[in-house]
Write an enzyme that holds these catalytic residues in place. Structure first.
Site, PDB file in Angstrom:
ATOM      1  N   TRP A  97      -6.290 -40.728  35.155  1.00 58.06           N
ATOM      2  CA  TRP A  97      -7.691 -41.105  35.375  1.00 58.06           C
ATOM      3  C   TRP A  97      -7.931 -42.598  35.190  1.00 58.06           C
ATOM      4  CZ3 TRP A  97      -8.645 -43.528  30.965  1.00 58.06           C
ATOM      5  CH2 TRP A  97      -7.963 -43.095  29.823  1.00 58.06           C
ATOM      6  N   ASN A  98      -6.965 -43.328  34.630  1.00 55.19           N
ATOM      7  CA  ASN A  98      -7.325 -44.701  34.222  1.00 55.19           C
ATOM      8  C   ASN A  98      -7.430 -45.691  35.392  1.00 55.19           C
ATOM      9  OD1 ASN A  98      -4.556 -44.727  34.515  1.00 55.19           O
ATOM     10  ND2 ASN A  98      -4.166 -45.945  32.687  1.00 55.19           N
ATOM     11  N   ARG A 117      -0.522 -46.476  45.062  1.00 51.92           N
ATOM     12  CA  ARG A 117       0.814 -46.979  44.733  1.00 51.92           C
ATOM     13  C   ARG A 117       1.885 -45.952  45.111  1.00 51.92           C
ATOM     14  NH1 ARG A 117       1.593 -49.391  38.687  1.00 51.92           N
ATOM     15  NH2 ARG A 117       2.180 -47.279  38.137  1.00 51.92           N
ATOM     16  N   LYS A 165      -2.468 -34.476  43.457  1.00 56.87           N
ATOM     17  CA  LYS A 165      -3.354 -33.840  42.488  1.00 56.87           C
ATOM     18  C   LYS A 165      -3.892 -34.947  41.582  1.00 56.87           C
ATOM     19  CE  LYS A 165      -3.591 -32.599  38.603  1.00 56.87           C
ATOM     20  NZ  LYS A 165      -4.948 -32.904  38.137  1.00 56.87           N
ATOM     21  N   PRO A 166      -5.153 -35.372  41.824  1.00 58.77           N
ATOM     22  CA  PRO A 166      -5.705 -36.451  40.994  1.00 58.77           C
ATOM     23  C   PRO A 166      -6.129 -35.910  39.625  1.00 58.77           C
ATOM     24  CG  PRO A 166      -7.352 -35.705  42.587  1.00 58.77           C
ATOM     25  CD  PRO A 166      -6.115 -34.872  42.826  1.00 58.77           C
ATOM     26  N   GLY A 207       1.388 -40.798  34.237  1.00 59.14           N
ATOM     27  CA  GLY A 207       0.591 -40.197  33.173  1.00 59.14           C
ATOM     28  C   GLY A 207       1.325 -40.293  31.854  1.00 59.14           C
ATOM     29  N   GLU A 219       6.149 -42.655  35.948  1.00 61.39           N
ATOM     30  CA  GLU A 219       5.528 -43.841  35.347  1.00 61.39           C
ATOM     31  C   GLU A 219       4.765 -43.344  34.126  1.00 61.39           C
ATOM     32  OE1 GLU A 219       6.098 -46.820  36.141  1.00 61.39           O
ATOM     33  OE2 GLU A 219       6.989 -46.599  38.117  1.00 61.39           O
ATOM     34  N   LEU A 220       5.303 -43.587  32.933  1.00 62.68           N
ATOM     35  CA  LEU A 220       4.775 -42.915  31.743  1.00 62.68           C
ATOM     36  C   LEU A 220       4.118 -43.907  30.780  1.00 62.68           C
ATOM     37  CD1 LEU A 220       7.817 -40.478  31.385  1.00 62.68           C
ATOM     38  CD2 LEU A 220       5.736 -40.203  32.740  1.00 62.68           C
ATOM     39  N   ARG A 274      -8.251 -55.504  30.115  1.00 62.59           N
ATOM     40  CA  ARG A 274      -8.406 -54.963  31.470  1.00 62.59           C
ATOM     41  C   ARG A 274      -8.579 -53.458  31.321  1.00 62.59           C
ATOM     42  NH1 ARG A 274      -4.614 -54.176  36.421  1.00 62.59           N
ATOM     43  NH2 ARG A 274      -3.060 -53.646  34.887  1.00 62.59           N
ATOM     44  N   CYS A 312      -1.614 -48.367  30.733  1.00 63.09           N
ATOM     45  CA  CYS A 312      -0.263 -48.208  30.185  1.00 63.09           C
ATOM     46  C   CYS A 312       0.331 -49.570  29.860  1.00 63.09           C
ATOM     47  CB  CYS A 312       0.616 -47.484  31.193  1.00 63.09           C
ATOM     48  SG  CYS A 312       0.569 -48.264  32.816  1.00 63.09           S
ATOM     49  N   GLU A 354      -0.062 -45.164  21.763  1.00 68.32           N
ATOM     50  CA  GLU A 354      -0.921 -45.950  22.652  1.00 68.32           C
ATOM     51  C   GLU A 354      -2.345 -45.900  22.111  1.00 68.32           C
ATOM     52  OE1 GLU A 354       0.202 -43.703  26.362  1.00 68.32           O
ATOM     53  OE2 GLU A 354       0.201 -45.728  27.160  1.00 68.32           O
ATOM     54  N   SER A 404       1.198 -56.564  36.985  1.00 70.74           N
ATOM     55  CA  SER A 404       1.082 -55.646  38.123  1.00 70.74           C
ATOM     56  C   SER A 404       0.972 -56.419  39.432  1.00 70.74           C
ATOM     57  CB  SER A 404      -0.171 -54.775  37.971  1.00 70.74           C
ATOM     58  OG  SER A 404      -0.120 -54.114  36.736  1.00 70.74           O
TER      59      SER A 404
HETATM   60  P1  NAP Z   1      -1.906 -37.014  31.429  1.00 63.83           P
HETATM   61  O1  NAP Z   1      -2.669 -36.190  30.492  1.00 63.83           O
HETATM   62  O2  NAP Z   1      -0.425 -36.979  31.340  1.00 63.83           O
HETATM   63  O3  NAP Z   1      -2.381 -36.570  32.886  1.00 63.83           O
HETATM   64  C1  NAP Z   1      -1.896 -37.176  34.043  1.00 63.83           C
HETATM   65  C2  NAP Z   1      -2.013 -36.210  35.196  1.00 63.83           C
HETATM   66  O4  NAP Z   1      -1.177 -35.079  34.954  1.00 63.83           O
HETATM   67  C3  NAP Z   1      -3.414 -35.668  35.428  1.00 63.83           C
HETATM   68  O5  NAP Z   1      -3.621 -35.490  36.807  1.00 63.83           O
HETATM   69  C4  NAP Z   1      -3.353 -34.322  34.722  1.00 63.83           C
HETATM   70  O6  NAP Z   1      -4.272 -33.371  35.207  1.00 63.83           O
HETATM   71  C5  NAP Z   1      -1.950 -33.891  35.061  1.00 63.83           C
HETATM   72  N1  NAP Z   1      -1.395 -32.890  34.159  1.00 63.83           N
HETATM   73  C6  NAP Z   1      -1.697 -32.666  32.860  1.00 63.83           C
HETATM   74  N2  NAP Z   1      -0.942 -31.649  32.383  1.00 63.83           N
HETATM   75  C7  NAP Z   1      -0.147 -31.248  33.396  1.00 63.83           C
HETATM   76  C8  NAP Z   1       0.862 -30.238  33.529  1.00 63.83           C
HETATM   77  N3  NAP Z   1       1.198 -29.438  32.514  1.00 63.83           N
HETATM   78  N4  NAP Z   1       1.474 -30.091  34.724  1.00 63.83           N
HETATM   79  C9  NAP Z   1       1.144 -30.882  35.760  1.00 63.83           C
HETATM   80  N5  NAP Z   1       0.198 -31.849  35.706  1.00 63.83           N
HETATM   81  C10 NAP Z   1      -0.429 -32.031  34.534  1.00 63.83           C
HETATM   82  O7  NAP Z   1      -2.271 -38.543  31.350  1.00 63.83           O
HETATM   83  P2  NAP Z   1      -3.716 -39.217  31.371  1.00 63.83           P
HETATM   84  O8  NAP Z   1      -4.355 -38.966  30.062  1.00 63.83           O
HETATM   85  O9  NAP Z   1      -4.454 -38.822  32.603  1.00 63.83           O
HETATM   86  O10 NAP Z   1      -3.339 -40.752  31.545  1.00 63.83           O
HETATM   87  C11 NAP Z   1      -3.014 -41.568  30.494  1.00 63.83           C
HETATM   88  C12 NAP Z   1      -1.514 -41.748  30.384  1.00 63.83           C
HETATM   89  O11 NAP Z   1      -0.999 -42.243  31.615  1.00 63.83           O
HETATM   90  C13 NAP Z   1      -1.130 -42.767  29.349  1.00 63.83           C
HETATM   91  O12 NAP Z   1      -0.042 -42.297  28.590  1.00 63.83           O
HETATM   92  C14 NAP Z   1      -0.715 -43.982  30.168  1.00 63.83           C
HETATM   93  O13 NAP Z   1       0.170 -44.844  29.518  1.00 63.83           O
HETATM   94  C15 NAP Z   1      -0.105 -43.321  31.356  1.00 63.83           C
HETATM   95  N6  NAP Z   1      -0.069 -44.242  32.501  1.00 63.83           N
HETATM   96  C16 NAP Z   1       1.127 -44.768  32.872  1.00 63.83           C
HETATM   97  C17 NAP Z   1       1.192 -45.672  33.921  1.00 63.83           C
HETATM   98  C18 NAP Z   1       2.501 -46.264  34.355  1.00 63.83           C
HETATM   99  O14 NAP Z   1       2.562 -46.789  35.458  1.00 63.83           O
HETATM  100  N7  NAP Z   1       3.549 -46.219  33.553  1.00 63.83           N
HETATM  101  C19 NAP Z   1       0.024 -46.035  34.591  1.00 63.83           C
HETATM  102  C20 NAP Z   1      -1.191 -45.481  34.183  1.00 63.83           C
HETATM  103  C21 NAP Z   1      -1.215 -44.571  33.124  1.00 63.83           C
HETATM  104  P3  NAP Z   1      -5.667 -33.111  34.438  1.00 63.83           P
HETATM  105  O15 NAP Z   1      -6.451 -34.360  34.577  1.00 63.83           O
HETATM  106  O16 NAP Z   1      -6.242 -31.957  35.149  1.00 63.83           O
HETATM  107  O17 NAP Z   1      -5.311 -32.816  33.007  1.00 63.83           O
END
Ligand code: NAP
Length: 483
Positions: free
Chosen positions: A156-157, A165, A180-181, A234, A256-257, A284, A290, A387, A447
């Protein structure tokens, strides 16, 4: 205000070039984090809908893969132009569902669109190789082919950029995608679909299926033999789960975690430049990135000057509804995100941290958290290992180069590190010793669509952006030829 912005935003599933309700007619709400009001109700995809999306992507694959690279490139270029035409509308929509202030959203839209422009140019650069086998004399012809259907899962961020990307390089490579957003921010990608259609992206090449049942829906797709790539952005926790699932079907994974970025300021740094970089690296997206600087290590000789200047800048930020002009600090995305920040700050303060700015919750509504600066943060504070994902800068001091490197590397993550020094030879020496996929040397922002974005250790696998980003969606085929 909402009605104007939301008037033409679709809220159903985009499958095979058509809008559809979910198979069981279920929907879920999207909330404005600045007001806590419901702004939309979005179709909630089921496994049946995922199957329909797979069929649509499968039907589109051959035609899209066969299109001439130049044609694919021109469609991608058109996507870039049309997003920029509608940039302000997209920026406001991002702010509405994510909360970030408009200047951040405008930056994100430009960044997101750039992935289409860059990959419009890369689509025509799918280079292979030819060589002579050393022993047999046969020719080794190596070429890259589109890998197949790609499942994309985004956070979502950055509701626009984390998806483009992936969509840009996948389409350049010739792959159809099912996206799947994140459930907090599904509107931006749904709103993008008519734009991609107008640009000429054929039906079924891009499908979008928001779902609150992400585990089931994504899990089903990862076990379908037609899927060949899973590209996820995520948390490390969810990424690890998806890697396990990807193993069953031997998928190509791009992950990308999470991150835990150190920001090192040496005593010879230009402190004003370091402050400017720190404000970008930390603030930002309200720290919800991340790549956000999570741990500031400042040489003890310049600590007081750096801490004072950073505190002054943080205090000058205007917090409020991100849609209001002049605001540069919007709310965090949801209550859980804010509760986590409160918990991390409370923990650090209990362990001796001194609050130089912020730290106190404003009155509601909205998931606001003020720009906060902490110093004297003790080594056992939770925020140094997790984080923060919020507008909180935690400062510690160091005395030697070796100490700074050791402490910066002391994390399971390896996404990005920042360092400031006027001595470029020190800058390069330290960069090489930092175990991170990306380094910002005298820069608070790394980035760039033309650069390989990605991390080491628990921060991920693979790269997005640059030529490498397109290769994540291609398979290499080698033909051994006698002629
Ligand atoms: P998240 O909880 O891991 O969710 C990311 C995506 O995965 C969402 O679409 C989520 O759906 C889905 N999801 C959750 N559980 C799942 C499962 N069991 N199976 C399949 N899909 C699933 O992460 P977030 O809270 O949205 O984002 C924050 C994280 O993203 C942070 O850790 C950040 O560092 C990381 N991030 C990394 C980068 C990079 O490039 N390295 C860039 C941006 C963000 P729902 O929304 O429906 O739960």
């Amino acid at each position: 205000m909402y009605d104007n912005l939301l008037a033409n935003v679709p809220t159903d599933l985009w499958i095979g070039g058509k809008w559809r309700k979910s198979s069981d007619n279920s929907r879920f709400d999207v909330i404005d984090p600045a007001t806590e009001r419901k702004i939309a109700s979005v179709a909630n995809a089921t496994v049946e809908d995922a199957k329909a999306a797979l069929d649509a992507a499968d039907a589109a694959f051959e035609g899209w893969a066969k299109r001439k690279p130049r044609e694919r490139g021109e469609i991608l270029r058109k996507c870039y132009e049309l997003i920029m035409r509608d940039a302000e509308r997209f920026a406001k929509l991002i702010t509405l569902e994510n909360g970030k202030a408009l200047p951040d959203s405008r930056g994100e839209v430009a960044y997101a669109a750039e992935f289409f422009r860059w990959y419009a140019e890369e689509a025509v650069r799918n280079l292979g190789s030819i060589s002579t086998a050393p022993a047999s004399g046969a020719r080794i012809v190596a070429q890259h082919k589109p890998a197949g259907i790609a499942v994309l899962v985004t956070p979502w961020n950055f509701p626009a950029a984390m998806a483009t990307r992936k969509i840009g390089p996948a389409l350049a490579a010739g792959c159809p995608v099912i996206l799947k957003p994140a459930s907090d921010t599904p509107l931006t990608m749904l709103a993008l679909m008519p734009v991609l259609e107008e640009a000429g992206v054929p039906a079924g090449v891009v499908n979008v299926i928001p779902s609150r049942s992400s585990g089931k829906v994504v899990g089903h797709m990862l076990h379908d033999p037609r899927v060949r790539v899973v590209s996820f952005t995520g948390s490390t926790e969810v990424g690890r789960k998806l890697l396990h699932e990807a193993a069953d079907n031997i998928l190509k994974p791009a992950m990308e975690l999470g991150g835990n970025a150190p920001f090192i300021v040496f005593d010879d740094a230009d402190i004003d430049a370091a402050i400017d970089g720190a404000m970008i690296a930390k603030m930002r997206n309200m720290g919800e990135a991340c790549t956000a600087a999570n741990r500031f290590y400042v040489h003890e000789k310049v600590h007081d000057e750096f801490a004072k200047k950073l505190t002054d800048k943080m205090k000058s930020l205007k917090m409020g509804n991100g849609l209001d002009e002049g605001v540069n600090l919007g709310p965090l995305v949801n209550k859980d995100g804010r509760d986590k920040v409160i918990e991390l700050v409370d923990d650090a303060v209990k362990k001796g941290a001194k609050v130089l700015a912020g730290g106190k919750l404003p009155e509601g509504p909205g998931f606001f958290y003020p720009a906060t600066v902490l110093t004297n943060v003790s080594d056992d504070s939770k925020m140094l290992n997790e984080e923060i994902f919020g507008p909180v800068a935690s400062i510690q001091t160091f005395t030697s180069e070796d100490e700074a490197i050791k402490r910066a590397n002391d994390t399971e993550y390896g996404l990005v590190a920042y360092l400031y020094t006027k001595d470029l030879s020190r800058g390069m020496r330290v960069s090489e010793k930092l175990d991170f996929g990306m380094i910002g040397l005298n820069r608070g922002l790394v980035s760039d669509p033309a650069a390989p974005f990605g991390g080491t250790k628990q921060s991920g696998l693979g790269r997005e952006g640059a030529h490498e980003g397109m290769m994540e969606f291609m398979e290499t085929q080698y033909v051994s030829v006698s002629w």
